[in-house]
Write an enzyme that holds these catalytic residues in place. Structure first.
Site, PDB file in Angstrom:
ATOM      1  N   GLY A  65       0.822  -1.200   0.000  1.00 58.42           N
ATOM      2  CA  GLY A  65       0.000   0.000   0.000  1.00 58.42           C
ATOM      3  C   GLY A  65       0.853   1.244   0.000  1.00 58.42           C
ATOM      4  N   GLY A  83       0.331   4.953   1.456  1.00 56.46           N
ATOM      5  CA  GLY A  83      -0.607   5.798   2.195  1.00 56.46           C
ATOM      6  C   GLY A  83      -0.119   7.217   2.269  1.00 56.46           C
ATOM      7  CG  PHE A 120       2.007  10.668   6.665  1.00 57.75           C
ATOM      8  CD1 PHE A 120       2.394  11.989   6.676  1.00 57.75           C
ATOM      9  CD2 PHE A 120       0.730  10.346   7.081  1.00 57.75           C
ATOM     10  CE1 PHE A 120       1.542  12.977   7.093  1.00 57.75           C
ATOM     11  CE2 PHE A 120      -0.137  11.327   7.513  1.00 57.75           C
ATOM     12  CZ  PHE A 120       0.268  12.649   7.520  1.00 57.75           C
ATOM     13  N   GLY A 121       3.717   7.533   3.457  1.00 58.13           N
ATOM     14  CA  GLY A 121       4.807   6.689   3.007  1.00 58.13           C
ATOM     15  C   GLY A 121       4.297   5.387   2.435  1.00 58.13           C
ATOM     16  CB  VAL A 145       2.216   0.048   3.734  1.00 57.44           C
ATOM     17  CG1 VAL A 145       2.086  -0.990   4.838  1.00 57.44           C
ATOM     18  CG2 VAL A 145       1.674   1.389   4.202  1.00 57.44           C
ATOM     19  CE  LYS A 193       2.073   5.194   6.264  1.00 57.18           C
ATOM     20  NZ  LYS A 193       0.669   5.422   6.390  1.00 57.18           N
ATOM     21  CG  ASP A 215      -6.761  10.157   4.238  1.00 54.90           C
ATOM     22  OD1 ASP A 215      -7.816  10.302   3.580  1.00 54.90           O
ATOM     23  OD2 ASP A 215      -5.704   9.772   3.738  1.00 54.90           O
TER      24      ASP A 215
END
Ligand code: NAG
Ligand code: NAG
Ligand code: NAG
Ligand code: NAG
Ligand code: NAG
Ligand code: NAG
Ligand code: NAG
Ligand code: NAG
Ligand code: NAG
Ligand code: NAG
Ligand code: NAG
Ligand code: NAG
Length: 840
Positions: free
Chosen positions: A534, A536, A538-539, A541, A555, A651
């Site tokens: 994934g 997301g 902020f970074g 995964v 993450k 979010d």
């Protein structure tokens, strides 16, 4: 005033040629007799800024032309930084700019009767001027000087700002001449005449920076404390801008400069909205990055009324100072905080039995009516001054280090307006005058720490008492010893700043698992692309498998925080402590070198996305979906209300709901926002935090987050689960209704059930589906106040007989508000449309 055209067309032709050569030869400069016609432009020496005519209405079907003389970036023609004839446009393309012999810059228009009419004048004519020169500088400043470019400055556009503050421009006032530099928004996105929004410095007290809308104070950025604006910590952490504030006998002004010579920056109103943006551009080619203000409810001026304290960590935001109570409890309960708070006990001036209570770390109250001492003073001296002045009701020591004029002490005399709770790194201490009877015993200085110490000791005693009644005394001593050691350790930690000590590591290790980088790296196959599960906010995964076979989700934070490791770890520890069956558990972290990595439990069934919209669609029946919906509500309720941290997710969307092996939903990515400092948070606001379609109108309009923004996202999520349709916000294509509008339309027509995904019709309970749709609609109401809280939602979802209000039209529906287009434009960077410039 009509000005006889004295130039024959032949001469004009020659002059144009002359001017053209001027433009290419001596960049951005023109002397008397040089004229710029509509269609021609002047470029500053190194090509950064362009001066010329533009029409903000070019694409609109409105009749007639509206042409303005403006300055814009050559590489970003949609950003107009200055407009000369804001109020009176040239109504055709005959506009001409000229510099008169005595240094006056005028814009004139050719009328039908062949007479030129002056539309705008810089009013800088001066009979003593000899051969004036106008120059467009690379700063974006258009100057008129006497003789040469280095000559005496007669006029400059920087003295007449429109809606944009460029580096080295001043915002403030000249105390001697009374000249004021302030920014005024455009009236409309296509009308540069002065609008209702103003940015200016206050003219008394600490000269704070105010945002004014419709003649009312809208936000106060807080006082300049020598380094940053206390109400706007980004000015502390933003390393791209060098903020400067000057307050001497003759001038008081705020200005910005760029830290990096090749970068560009500006402060401007975002069209006519409530949003003020700081724009930053790394170089010619990069995109603008925007930081917006206000960001939170507590940023709104005087939100909690006089003597109220706004605390964004509190669900209701508003509190009264200790020793105060709401003036009207009825209003207060209805969340109308206008009247604010009043003292429990009126101060009696003749009574010496008073002292001061420290209100820790706040954006100090509005300073308009305060007095301050402009000398180096200790806290004790400051307190003495306040104590001896009967009308002084509070004081605050100010930082001194980088003050040109030091203010040791500031004192307030009336109500305390617009005080906001802040974290320790950003706020200042405020000391509030109270009767001795209301102060904690020993009122000298360290009252706060004494309260904490006594409660800690109290708790320890209580616990020990319950556990071991008999050996009380001995263990009490041990307990106190323990507290002592702990406090000593904490002190040590604070002192050492960003250096990590063995004891800090030990402390953290007690609370979260610290992974080493090699372990993480090998568990994810060196962060291999095949392991990506994934991407997301902020970074990225990754899936990882530990040596013992345990699966983890890793993450790796992008652009690791500039905030200190200590702060980062403290946040991680807090988040790791949030444990709930509907939250994805943070197992630990890794923080070697520049890496900041979070390690979570791995979720077997990945995200809810695939089960509503994707390939796994229809695998879940209605009863299972109900469990999932209620699980999500429970998790969110915990974040909002039951956890100690009061986290706003910001979010929430199907991709952030993960499912474990038994399809139990868990919210992921909560609290990550806290790991970033203010600057990065705001920067991310534009691109990452919040996903279009799930964001509430007040957020996309004004950038204001609250728990009700999460409720909105939850409502969208709920309607998506029921309908199996994704909510797309289509602004322009009306045939394609967005989900919220569809739900609302069907509901009005009594056909709500048509919203339900067909595949669920066999397994569902019709009354429950109708209830849930109703709840979904309530959650997506346009106004935050009309939306329920998560505890209401949870109650309504889980209790079939609880009362459900009628919903009004939701946000983001056609005709309900124009703000949707605002949001859209903001997120796509389409700020102002501009005429195609055709050079000759
Ligand atoms: C300004 O922009 C124009 C068109 O975008 C370009 O042709 C010109 O070279 C630029 N001028 C400078 C000095 O960069
Ligand atoms: C205005 O017209 C230009 C040229 O036709 C076009 O490129 C631009 O996208 C239009 N802008 C808007 C907002 O429609
Ligand atoms: C002004 O307009 C008239 C008629 O449109 C034209 O004949 C004349 O040349 C124009 N004058 C200038 C200075 O452009
Ligand atoms: C110049 O002076 C005139 C007459 O006093 C006034 O109407 C106009 O607004 C002034 N222009 C500017 C740009 O201040
Ligand atoms: C402009 O320059 C001339 C000659 O250098 C000088 O006499 C005059 O005083 C100057 N005017 C102003 C307004 O400074
Ligand atoms: C902002 O502009 C829009 C039109 O673009 C207008 O409808 C709205 O009333 C304006 N808002 C304010 C506060 O001026
Ligand atoms: C105040 O600051 C301004 C701008 O830096 C400067 O021009 C002015 O000379 C200063 N005045 C005094 C009295 O220091
Ligand atoms: C939130 O504010 C209310 C007053 O409005 C207060 O009673 C309550 O204790 C506060 N909650 C927290 C957690 O501080
Ligand atoms: C809030 O309370 C004040 C004072 O009681 C009142 O004037 C105002 O109308 C109220 N505002 C709202 C929105 O109810
Ligand atoms: C204030 O305190 C003094 C002395 O304690 C007392 O005499 C006086 O009545 C008080 N005044 C008021 C207004 O309470
Ligand atoms: C400052 O004093 C003026 C006049 O007394 C008053 O109207 C205003 O509300 C006061 N402002 C603050 C922040 O106390
Ligand atoms: C203020 O006083 C303190 C101690 O009296 C001293 O350490 C500090 O350097 C002084 N600061 C300034 C700006 O004079």
């Amino acid at each position: 005033m009509a000005l006889q055209s004295s130039i024959s067309s032949f001469l004009a032709y020659v002059l144009i040629l002359f001017f053209s050569s001027l433009v290419t030869g001596a960049h951005g400069q023109g002397g008397v007799g040089d004229i710029i016609r509509d269609g021609q432009t002047v470029v500053s020496e190194s090509g950064v800024f362009v001066l010329g005519f533009f029409d903000p209405n070019q694409n609109s079907s409105s009749t007639g032309e509206t042409r303005y003389l403006g300055i814009w970036y050559n590489f970003s023609t949609d950003v107009i930084v200055w407009v000369a004839n804001r109020e009176i446009p040239v109504t055709d393309s005959s506009g001409v700019v000229e510099l008169t012999e005595d240094g006056d810059l005028i814009i004139s228009q050719n009328q039908t009767n062949n007479n030129d009419v002056v539309v705008w004048s810089s009013n800088s004519s001066n009979p003593k001027v000899v051969n004036p020169v106008a120059t467009l500088l690379d700063t974006g400043n258009l100057i008129i000087t006497n003789g040469t470019e280095d000559g005496y400055l007669i006029w400059q556009s920087f003295d007449y700002p429109t809606d944009t503050l460029l580096p080295s421009m001043k915002l403030g006032l000249n105390k001697q001449t009374g000249q004021e530099w302030k920014l005024t928004s455009w009236k409309e996105p296509n009308d540069p005449s002065p609008g209702e929004s103003i940015l200016q410095l206050g003219n008394s007290g600490l000269h704070e920076l105010y945002f004014i809308r419709d003649n009312k104070k809208y936000c106060r950025r807080g006082s300049w404390n020598g380094k940053w604006f206390v109400g706007y910590p980004i000015t502390k952490t933003n390393s791209r801008f060098l903020n400067m504030f000057v307050d001497n006998e003759t001038h008081v002004f705020y200005t910005i400069n760029m830290a990096n010579a090749n970068s560009y920056g500006r402060l401007s109103w975002y069209q006519n909205s409530s949003l003020f943006i700081t724009g930053f551009k790394q170089d010619d080619a990069s995109d603008w990055i925007y930081f917006s203000y206000p960001l939170e409810t507590c940023d709104l001026y005087n939100y909690c009324g006089p003597n109220g304290l706004c605390n964004s960590q509190n669900l209701t935001f508003c509190e009264c100072f200790d020793g105060f109570h709401p003036k009207s409890t009825v209003d207060w309960r209805k969340r109308n905080f206008t009247l604010g708070c009043e003292r429990d006990e009126v101060l009696n001036c003749t009574n010496d039995d008073q002292g001061f209570l420290k209100v820790g770390y706040v954006k100090i109250p509005e300073s308009t009516n305060s007095t301050s001492f402009e000398k180096n003073m200790s806290i004790a001296e400051c307190e003495d001054h306040c104590f001896n002045n009967c009308s002084c009701i509070a004081y605050a020591p100010m930082y001194l280090e980088s003050f040109k004029v030091s203010r040791g002490c500031i004192m307030w005399h009336g109500d305390l307006i617009d005080t906001v709770m802040q974290n320790k790194n950003h706020g200042l201490e405020l000391y509030l005058r109270l009767p001795k009877s209301m102060l904690p015993k020993n009122s000298n200085g360290d009252t706060q720490t004494i309260i904490i110490a006594t409660t800690v000791v109290g708790v320890v005693i209580l616990l020990l008492g319950i556990l071991l009644v008999v050996v009380g005394v001995v263990i009490l001593l041990l307990g106190i010893l323990l507290v002592f050691i702990r406090r000593k350790r904490k002190k040590k930690r604070a002192k050492k700043g960003t250096w990590i000590t063995k004891s800090m590591l030990d402390d953290w290790k007690d609370e979260v698992q610290l992974f080493d980088f090699l372990t993480i790296s090998s568990s994810t196959n060196n962060f291999s692309n095949d392991n990506v599960i994934g991407q997301g906010g902020f970074g990225i995964v990754y899936k990882g498998i530990m040596e013992d076979g345990q699966e983890i989700a890793v993450k790796r934070l992008e652009r690791p925080s500039e905030q200190g490791l200590n702060d980062f770890m403290n946040e991680v520890v807090l988040i790791a402590k949030l444990q709930h069956r509907n939250l994805v558990q943070l197992l630990g972290c890794c923080m070697e070198k520049d890496e900041r990595i979070l390690v979570y439990e791995f979720m077997e069934n990945a995200s809810l996305d695939a089960f509503i919209f994707g390939e796994k669609r229809h695998l879940l029946n209605w009863p299972k979906l109900v469990e999932i919906i209620i699980g999500i509500a429970r998790g969110l309720l915990y974040l909002h209300q039951d956890s100690r941290l009061r986290i706003i997710h910001r979010d929430l969307k199907p991709a952030n709901i993960l499912l474990d092996d038994v399809m139990n939903p868990k919210i992921s990515d909560f609290g990550t926002a806290r790991l970033f400092d203010a600057e990065q948070l705001e920067e991310n606001t534009r691109r990452v935090i919040g996903t279009y379609g799930y964001m509430s109108p007040e957020y996309s309009n004004g950038g204001i987050f609250s728990i009700k923004s999460d409720v909105f996202s939850f409502g969208v999520l709920l309607l998506e689960i029921i309908s199996g349709k994704k909510n797309r916000i289509n602004y322009k294509y009306e045939e394609d209704l967005n989900l919220l509008e569809l739900a609302w339309t069907l509901c009005k027509e009594g056909q709500s059930l048509n919203l339900l995904d067909e595949s669920l019709s066999n397994s569902c309970l019709v009354p429950q589906v109708l209830r849930f749709i109703q709840i979904g609609l309530l959650c997506v109401q346009d106004k935050a106040d009309d939306r329920p809280t998560m505890s209401d939602v949870f109650l309504m979802l889980s209790n079939d007989s609880s009362f459900i209000k009628d919903a009004k039209r939701p946000g983001f529906c056609y005709g309900s508000s124009d703000t949707s287009t605002l949001g859209q434009a903001y997120f796509t960077n389409n700020i102002v449309t501009l005429t195609q410039l055709e050079g000759r």
